[in-house]
Design an enzyme around this catalytic site. Structure first.
Site, PDB file in Angstrom:
ATOM      1  N   ASP A 286     106.053  34.742 -14.470  1.00 39.12           N
ATOM      2  CA  ASP A 286     107.219  35.116 -14.771  1.00 39.12           C
ATOM      3  C   ASP A 286     108.232  34.110 -13.746  1.00 39.12           C
ATOM      4  O   ASP A 286     107.554  33.444 -13.138  1.00 39.12           O
ATOM      5  CB  ASP A 286     107.565  36.578 -14.305  1.00 39.12           C
ATOM      6  CG  ASP A 286     108.941  37.154 -15.136  1.00 39.12           C
ATOM      7  OD1 ASP A 286     109.603  36.260 -15.514  1.00 39.12           O
ATOM      8  OD2 ASP A 286     109.022  38.604 -15.095  1.00 39.12           O
TER       9      ASP A 286
HETATM   10  C1  BGC Z   1     112.098  38.275 -16.781  1.00 38.23           C
HETATM   11  C2  BGC Z   1     111.134  37.929 -17.936  1.00 38.23           C
HETATM   12  C3  BGC Z   1     111.822  36.633 -18.768  1.00 38.23           C
HETATM   13  C4  BGC Z   1     111.951  35.471 -17.940  1.00 38.23           C
HETATM   14  C5  BGC Z   1     112.553  34.478 -18.691  1.00 38.23           C
HETATM   15  C6  BGC Z   1     112.348  37.104 -15.952  1.00 38.23           C
HETATM   16  O1  BGC Z   1     113.240  37.208 -15.259  1.00 38.23           O
HETATM   17  O2  BGC Z   1     111.252  38.991 -15.967  1.00 38.23           O
HETATM   18  O3  BGC Z   1     110.805  38.861 -18.680  1.00 38.23           O
HETATM   19  O4  BGC Z   1     111.088  36.494 -19.892  1.00 38.23           O
HETATM   20  O5  BGC Z   1     112.842  36.118 -16.651  1.00 38.23           O
HETATM   21  O6  BGC Z   1     113.739  34.470 -19.168  1.00 38.23           O
END
Ligand code: BGC
Length: 751
Positions: A286
């Site tokens: 993530d």
């Molecule tokens: C979120 C993810 C997301 C990623 C990219 C993160 O802060 O937890 O779910 O896919 O950002 O935007």
């Protein structure tokens, strides 16, 4: 500029002779791998969020220069948030033409509930219990996304969510594991279609692996404490199911579980996912979750963080720069083996190969297709259908709905709001592009005389950073006009709820009532006109005790997307008979949380009305305000007793449960018939019941329909005391009904 070699020259005959033969394709990945330098391998594992400034030649300083240089030298394998066929093509071309091996980028983006055409937030859409519908909306999202040059979405989120304080419940499918798994599969199939290499399908991502929905006190990014059995029986099944249907990628979660951050959890990634399940797709971290191993306090430096994450089984580093800065050294020093590195790179290249990017790096960048595909009529029609199917009728005293009145007041800060219904994670939607409730009503019910008053304001902060402190809570100047308008109406529609960005990532709340002055406004209106239909737009279950006690009709309308207003008007007018059922319980108070239907019995369940020493809160009624599986219709349905084909089930054989459902009303309506099972005695404590099947069907006015559910070993299996998966002989209770709190039951014994 680096040495330029077009991809086709590097792979010569392999590309020319490209076929669907997977062995050949795998060979191609291996062949590519064999030509890569250590730096180039590391580069494939690096993912940045980049803006358009990275494609143009302009002056670059600091981070931007570093990233640009890395992009142009094959040290970036994927980018996120680059939108549009033109931007994508330009960036792809620079990378393909300027890097030694010309390996194309894969472009990712969060397409959570639509790209330009916005569908209901996933929690809302899950209330439709319509798997075909959810597959179809994901399909349309993929068509629009791929046309905009993006090949990979970070969706679906399949975190089971039992704490409505956690803002991200809006992104999931609610509190149930079985339903969550069915929905996860439907959404993955919708995004990926039958052929990942087709230009109108995109790679999906099973996220967040794992346990993210169980953050302590519902605070986003917080720590998680769940036991191994709970992990396996409650959290993991949607992920396993999506791996089984071929989800192309997985994403780590931010949280730790009992001290081990998921991004560096070898049990989750190596043993379970890549080991037991033999998953051959790719795991992306993530956003900086590799770097966050440092504040988690398990790594001293990015160097250590990178080592821990890749050794545990994370393949690509999103926005952390920990891999790109450290992996080369880690491999040279033997702290990460070449096998581990190669395995990660192979997974990334395989994703690109499956998407067809190794055959043609530009196949997704077609501006004409992009211009033609966005918000087409059929996409908007589907959005309207999805929205009305997601609406849950919570209360309808005296059949106030469907509306019969001619003079109707529409009151509330959301009634003319064209932005809130698009919800959080609205991808590339234009701001203010939803049909508002007022627009839907006035267009859809032209013979009715509608009046309007805003009543109060909702948000005073910048929209996408709104938090509780930025909700208006002192300006009552609109109350008088709202009261005047309400007085003159036969019926009042109050449109209240949460603004779009009050749920979603980082939007945890400690009080989940209607924010700001809305409840106060509602009470003032109630004093002058009791014929109120409360239409709620929100991203999570809310505590609505006063509302549920006093307001005669309540409609849960979530954040329903582009066509919200039309869909709500369809339901309020009776053009569409509501069929949605909650997938997450509505608590009576925050102190009750977590409140979910499939809890364990405990050693002290209630046995009667005068008990004191049992599991309960002494200051609130037991159970949620509105339970899982609950939702009303304009039809009324009655259920016959459940009939089992046998009271004994032999191991390996199945039995059936049958029930007859009758529509006793004069209106055709759809019912979601639900099957729950309780394992009465197990080697570990078992839930009081678990959803194990459902069927949604139209039942005509006056008609009776028989529903048959097959009870198989699979449905009775769970991770047992010794963590093996299977059944245990003994008694089972079967429940069939219209919600988790309205059921007929029967019993059988598994031999
Ligand atoms: C979120 C993810 C997301 C990623 C990219 C993160 O802060 O937890 O779910 O896919 O950002 O935007």
């Amino acid at each position: 500029m680096k040495f330029t070699v077009p991809l086709a020259m590097v792979f010569g005959v392999l590309i020319a002779g490209c076929s669907n033969d997977s062995t050949k394709k795998d060979n191609r990945v291996d062949q590519l791998l064999s030509q890569m330098t250590l730096e180039e391998k590391v580069g494939q594992l690096n993912q940045y969020a980049v803006g358009p400034e990275l494609t143009g030649p302009g002056e670059k300083t600091g981070q931007t220069k570093i990233r640009y240089d890395q992009l142009m030298s094959g040290q970036v394998g994927s980018v996120l948030n680059v939108l549009g066929a033109k931007n994508g093509r330009e960036m792809q071309q620079q990378v393909v033409e300027n890097t030694r091996l010309g390996i194309p980028l894969v472009f990712g983006y969060d397409v959570i509930h639509g790209y330009k055409t916005i569908f209901p937030i996933p929690l809302g859409e899950s209330s439709s219990w319509d798997l075909g519908l959810m597959e179809a909306t994901a399909r349309v999202a993929a068509v629009e996304t791929s046309a905009a040059g993006v090949q990979w979405t970070f969706a679906p989120m399949m975190d089971v969510g039992r704490d409505p304080r956690w803002g991200r419940v809006m992104e999931g499918a609610g509190e149930d594991t079985y339903l969550g798994a069915e929905i996860a599969k439907a959404r993955v199939k919708g995004f990926q279609g039958g052929d990942l290499s087709s230009t109108n399908t995109i790679a999906a991502c099973a996220k967040h692996f794992a346990g993210y929905g169980f953050s302590e006190s519902g605070k986003d990014y917080n720590n998680v404490y769940i036991g191994q059995h709970m992990l396996l029986n409650t959290v993991i099944p949607p992920f396993k199911a999506s791996a089984e249907v071929g989800v192309a990628t997985f994403m780590n979660s931010f949280n730790d579980i009992d001290g081990i951050p998921s991004t560096a959890n070898p049990y989750l990634l190596r043993d379970l996912l890549k080991g037991d399940w033999k998953y051959d797709g790719m795991v992306v971290s993530d956003w900086n979750s590799v770097g966050e191993l440092i504040p988690h306090g398990v790594a001293r430096s990015k160097y250590e963080a990178a080592r821990m994450a890749i050794n545990a089984g994370s393949d690509m580093d999103m926005e952390g720069a920990a891999f790109v800065e450290n992996l080369k050294q880690l491999v040279e020093k033997g702290e990460v083996s070449m096998n581990v590195l190669d395995d990660a790179v192979r997974r990334v290249l395989t994703l690109k190969q499956r998407l067809g990017l190794l055959d043609d790096p530009y196949k997704y960048f077609d501006e004409a297709r992009e211009a033609e595909q966005m918000m087409k009529k059929e996409h908007l029609d589907l959005a309207r259908d999805a929205a009305r199917k997601s609406i849950v009728l919570l209360k309808n005293e005296g059949n106030l709905l469907p509306l019969k009145a001619n003079r109707i007041a529409v009151i509330g800060p959301l009634a003319k709001d064209k932005d809130t219904p698009i919800g959080n994670w609205r991808a590339a939607a234009e701001p203010n592009s939803a049909v508002s409730l007022f627009e839907g009503l006035t267009e859809g019910m032209p013979d009715v005389n509608f009046s309007y008053a805003e009543g109060c304001k909702l948000s005073i902060g910048p929209n996408n950073f709104v938090n509780e402190l930025q909700i208006e809570n002192s300006d009552r100047s609109g109350f008088a006009e709202a009261i005047r308008v309400a007085r003159g109406a036969e019926v009042v529609i109050m449109n209240l709820g949460e603004p779009a960005y009050m749920s979603g990532e980082a939007r945890s709340r400690s009080d989940i009532g209607l924010p700001g002055l809305q409840l106060e406004l509602l009470k003032e209106i109630y004093k002058v006109n009791k014929n109120i239909v409360l239409v709620m737009m929100n991203g999570r279950p809310l505590t609505i005790e006063w509302e549920a006690e006093n307001i005669p009709a309540i409609v849960e309308a979530w954040h329903l997307g582009s066509m919200a207003g039309h869909a709500i008007a369809d339901v309020l007018s009776g053009r569409y008979n509501p069929s949605g059922k909650l997938t997450m319980s509505f608590p009576r108070s925050v102190g009750q949380i977590p409140v979910y239907y499939n809890h364990k019995m405990s050693g002290r369940p209630s046995t009667g009305p005068n008990m004191v020493f049992y599991t309960h809160h002494m200051d609130v009624d037991r159970g949620p305000r509105y339970p899982f599986g609950y939702g009303l219709s304009y039809s009324t349905f009655s259920y016959s007793p459940v009939v089992l084909s046998d009271s004994v089930k032999a191991n390996g054989k199945s039995i059936t449960a049958k029930v007859t459902v009758t529509n006793n009303s004069a209106v055709d309506g759809e019912e979601v018939v639900q099957l729950y099972i309780r394992d009465v005695v197990g080697s570990i404590t078992r839930p009081v019941m678990e959803l194990k099947g459902f069927q949604k069907t139209m039942i005509s006015a006056g008609e009776s329909k028989e529903f048959t559910f097959e009870i198989t070993d699979e449905l009775l299996s769970f991770y047992r005391l010794d963590f093996s998966f299977g059944t245990e002989p003994g008694d089972f209770e079967v429940f069939v009904g219209s919600s988790s709190a309205n059921l007929q039951s029967a019993r059988f014994t598994l031999k």
